[in-house]
Design an enzyme around this catalytic site. Structure first.
Site, mmCIF file in Angstrom:
data_model
loop_
_atom_site.group_PDB
_atom_site.id
_atom_site.type_symbol
_atom_site.label_atom_id
_atom_site.label_comp_id
_atom_site.label_asym_id
_atom_site.label_seq_id
_atom_site.Cartn_x
_atom_site.Cartn_y
_atom_site.Cartn_z
ATOM 1 N N SER A 174 -50.791 26.309 16.714
ATOM 2 C CA SER A 174 -49.865 26.649 15.628
ATOM 3 C C SER A 174 -49.104 27.934 15.911
ATOM 4 O O SER A 174 -49.589 28.838 16.600
ATOM 5 C CB SER A 174 -50.636 26.786 14.314
ATOM 6 O OG SER A 174 -51.244 25.574 13.969
ATOM 7 N N GLN B 138 8.261 1.883 3.296
ATOM 8 C CA GLN B 138 9.055 1.809 2.062
ATOM 9 C C GLN B 138 9.373 3.253 1.664
ATOM 10 O O GLN B 138 8.596 3.918 0.992
ATOM 11 C CB GLN B 138 8.298 1.091 0.940
ATOM 12 C CG GLN B 138 9.165 0.865 -0.301
ATOM 13 C CD GLN B 138 8.392 0.277 -1.478
ATOM 14 O OE1 GLN B 138 7.160 0.355 -1.528
ATOM 15 N NE2 GLN B 138 9.111 -0.295 -2.435
ATOM 16 N N ASN C 74 -6.924 2.575 -9.958
ATOM 17 C CA ASN C 74 -5.846 3.526 -10.244
ATOM 18 C C ASN C 74 -6.338 4.921 -10.570
ATOM 19 O O ASN C 74 -5.539 5.854 -10.613
ATOM 20 C CB ASN C 74 -4.984 3.006 -11.397
ATOM 21 C CG ASN C 74 -4.236 1.741 -11.018
ATOM 22 O OD1 ASN C 74 -3.468 1.727 -10.063
ATOM 23 N ND2 ASN C 74 -4.486 0.658 -11.740
ATOM 24 N N ARG D 234 -2.568 8.918 -10.521
ATOM 25 C CA ARG D 234 -3.712 9.046 -11.440
ATOM 26 C C ARG D 234 -5.025 9.336 -10.720
ATOM 27 O O ARG D 234 -6.017 9.678 -11.362
ATOM 28 C CB ARG D 234 -3.835 7.774 -12.283
ATOM 29 C CG ARG D 234 -2.802 7.696 -13.408
ATOM 30 C CD ARG D 234 -2.918 6.390 -14.170
ATOM 31 N NE ARG D 234 -2.302 5.278 -13.441
ATOM 32 C CZ ARG D 234 -2.348 4.010 -13.828
ATOM 33 N NH1 ARG D 234 -3.007 3.680 -14.943
ATOM 34 N NH2 ARG D 234 -1.755 3.067 -13.122
ATOM 35 N N ALA E 92 0.824 -1.213 0.000
ATOM 36 C CA ALA E 92 0.000 0.000 0.000
ATOM 37 C C ALA E 92 0.855 1.258 0.000
ATOM 38 O O ALA E 92 0.462 2.289 0.546
ATOM 39 C CB ALA E 92 -0.927 -0.007 1.217
ATOM 40 N N ALA E 93 2.018 1.194 -0.642
ATOM 41 C CA ALA E 93 2.954 2.324 -0.577
ATOM 42 C C ALA E 93 2.839 3.274 -1.760
ATOM 43 O O ALA E 93 3.414 4.361 -1.735
ATOM 44 C CB ALA E 93 4.388 1.805 -0.480
ATOM 45 N N GLY E 94 2.091 2.889 -2.785
ATOM 46 C CA GLY E 94 2.026 3.707 -3.989
ATOM 47 C C GLY E 94 1.345 5.050 -3.765
ATOM 48 O O GLY E 94 0.455 5.185 -2.929
ATOM 49 N N LYS F 195 -34.266 17.271 17.667
ATOM 50 C CA LYS F 195 -32.916 16.995 18.168
ATOM 51 C C LYS F 195 -32.998 16.770 19.672
ATOM 52 O O LYS F 195 -33.603 17.562 20.395
ATOM 53 C CB LYS F 195 -31.967 18.162 17.875
ATOM 54 C CG LYS F 195 -30.553 17.957 18.424
ATOM 55 C CD LYS F 195 -29.676 19.146 18.085
ATOM 56 C CE LYS F 195 -28.269 18.958 18.638
ATOM 57 N NZ LYS F 195 -28.239 19.051 20.117
ATOM 58 N N GLU G 250 6.294 -9.113 -16.908
ATOM 59 C CA GLU G 250 5.596 -7.824 -16.921
ATOM 60 C C GLU G 250 5.336 -7.389 -18.353
ATOM 61 O O GLU G 250 6.095 -7.710 -19.278
ATOM 62 C CB GLU G 250 6.424 -6.767 -16.183
ATOM 63 C CG GLU G 250 6.660 -7.060 -14.712
ATOM 64 C CD GLU G 250 5.365 -7.152 -13.925
ATOM 65 O OE1 GLU G 250 4.417 -6.418 -14.257
ATOM 66 O OE2 GLU G 250 5.300 -7.948 -12.974
#
Length: 453
Positions: free
Chosen positions: A402, A73, A224, A15, A9-11, A348, A151
């Site tokens: 009212s 990393q 991505n 994009r 999960a380091a990227g 509330k 790749e």
């Protein structure tokens, strides 16, 4: 079987065009990487290692509640280099399951199947057949045996014709993994240390390499960019919709439904379009929810009807109530049996008693309303003096005319009546009538203000 998990999960996710780390972008209201953490916990992972890099502070803040090892990393030198950061935390006697942090739809059953395949192999990897494998690593086989992953940028024309691709998810023994990682080099078009090179190393050593496959390709699709994020979100929501429909919930259009949390349901529930459910919500049986409603951390009792465009947040609604349209129940609100909140009513920290009604254009804050009370249109509780909040108590059977303003702190007795148009500043005893209006004056010849030039 005990095993370790490494989540990549380091990227940076450039994009995504975002200051938020890619793996923190939400799917179903939860960071995509949290889905993966929850899934591996579900299948019994004891040792989870998260490889992080960009946006480390944001990641640690968002995921602080998870028990896991944080492996930095500092330089992104490839997937092999990423896994190397977890080596100090890996037990030589365990297998290591490696996952990617941007594929949140991976199912527990798919990972369990991969673990089962590993019991009969030295290394098992998750692969999938794609009609368009462009950009993906290709699986190279010799017969049934996997021998390498190539790749896309390093593939030959013949290899580019292969449609079986690498998902980035695999499992192997920790000792083997450490040995192979130490032998990696970056002699490739990207100048990176590829994790996928360990497949060829394993094959060279004569190791048994087997592949497993997900039930559908969407399970292993990575994210991505924003378009892929939206696609995976809809796939996730449709899966949740199908689960709900299998439990007896009617969704008028499963494509226009969003569940961003946990939902417990009864039977014979009807949910119209564009309903959003967040947090932890329970809905009883025979409940109808109209279009465009938002339910957040709330409870809805049996037989209740929620009309269109209503928002219910951190509130409890009992059986056979009616809410909306265009109603808002804010935190701390409780509706008791057969009570009714109508259009453009906001509550509330208010309890509305059994059979009581606030049908139109009303605000009740910090209020306790007894049973069978009628709150007239345009009534408000003036519960805030600019610094402090004060309570209003309205007894059973009271009638509030009212356009009344109830200035707290205030107590209105049982069966008391407030005349329409009154501003009430003093408490009212049981069965009293309170009228607080100035005497009407009609002024002849009055000149309206004119606009100044």
């Amino acid at each position: 079987m005990t095993f370790s998990v490494v989540i990549l999960a380091a990227g940076k996710g450039t994009r995504m065009k975002s200051n938020l780390p890619k793996v923190l972008h939400p799917i179903g209201g939860k960071p995509m990487v949290q889905h993966i953490i929850d899934t591996v916990r579900q299948i019994g992972a004891e040792n989870i290692n998260l490889i992080y890099g960009h946006g480390g502070d944001q990641l640690q803040q968002a995921l602080a509640h998870n028990q896991m090892n944080w492996c930095l990393q500092a330089e992104q030198l490839g997937t092999g280099h990423a896994v190397q950061q977890a080596i100090p935390h890996l037990n030589d006697k365990q297998d290591v399951l490696i996952l990617v942090g941007d594929a949140p739809l991976i199912k527990a059953s798919t990972l369990e199947q991969l673990l089962a395949v590993k019991q009969h192999a030295d290394l098992a990897l998750l692969t999938v057949q794609l009609d368009d494998p462009t950009g993906m690593g290709r699986i190279i086989r010799k017969g049934e045996q996997v021998t390498a992953i190539v790749e896309h940028k390093d593939a030959t024309i013949e290899q580019l014709a292969i449609s079986e691709i690498n998902t980035g998810m695999m499992i192997m023994g920790s000792k083997d993994l450490k040995r192979w990682l130490s032998q990696l080099d970056n002699n490739n078009s990207q100048g990176e240390f590829y994790l996928t090179d360990v497949i060829a190393m394993a094959a060279t050593e004569g190791k048994t390499i087997k592949a497993s496959h997900p039930s559908s390709a969407v399970e292993v699709e990575g994210i991505n960019n924003r378009m892929q994020l939206a696609k995976i979100e809809r796939a996730f929501q449709l899966n949740q919709a199908n689960v709900l429909m299998s439990k007896g919930v009617t969704l008028c259009d499963p494509q226009r439904f969003d569940l961003r949390g946990d939902l417990v349901v009864g039977q014979d529930i009807v949910i119209d379009i564009n309903v959003v459910i967040e947090g932890t919500v329970s809905i009883g049986s025979n409940v109808t929810i109209g279009p465009n409603c938002v339910l957040i951390d709330c409870e809805i009792g049996d037989g209740t009807v929620i009309e269109a465009n209503s928002i219910i947040e951190q509130a409890k609604v009992a059986e056979n109530c009616s809410v909306g349209p265009f109603a808002r129940l804010r935190p701390g609100t409780v509706l008791l049996e057969k009570s009714k909140v109508g259009n453009f009513v906001e509550l509330k920290k208010t309890t509305l008693g059994v059979g009581s009604k606030a049908n139109h254009f009303t605000y009740l804050g910090d209020t306790t309303v007894g049973s069978k009370v009628n709150i007239g249109a345009g009534t408000i509780t003036c519960n805030y003096d600019g610094v402090n909040k004060f309570k209003t108590e309205i007894g059973d059977g009271a009638f509030i005319g009212s356009n009344s303003s109830l200035v707290a702190p205030l107590t209105i007795g049982k069966n008391a009546t407030v005349g329409a148009g009154s501003t009430i500043t003093k408490s009212i005893e049981d069965e009293e009538l309170a009228i607080a209006r100035t005497k009407q004056r009609n002024i002849a010849g009055w000149q309206r203000p004119v606009k100044k030039s």
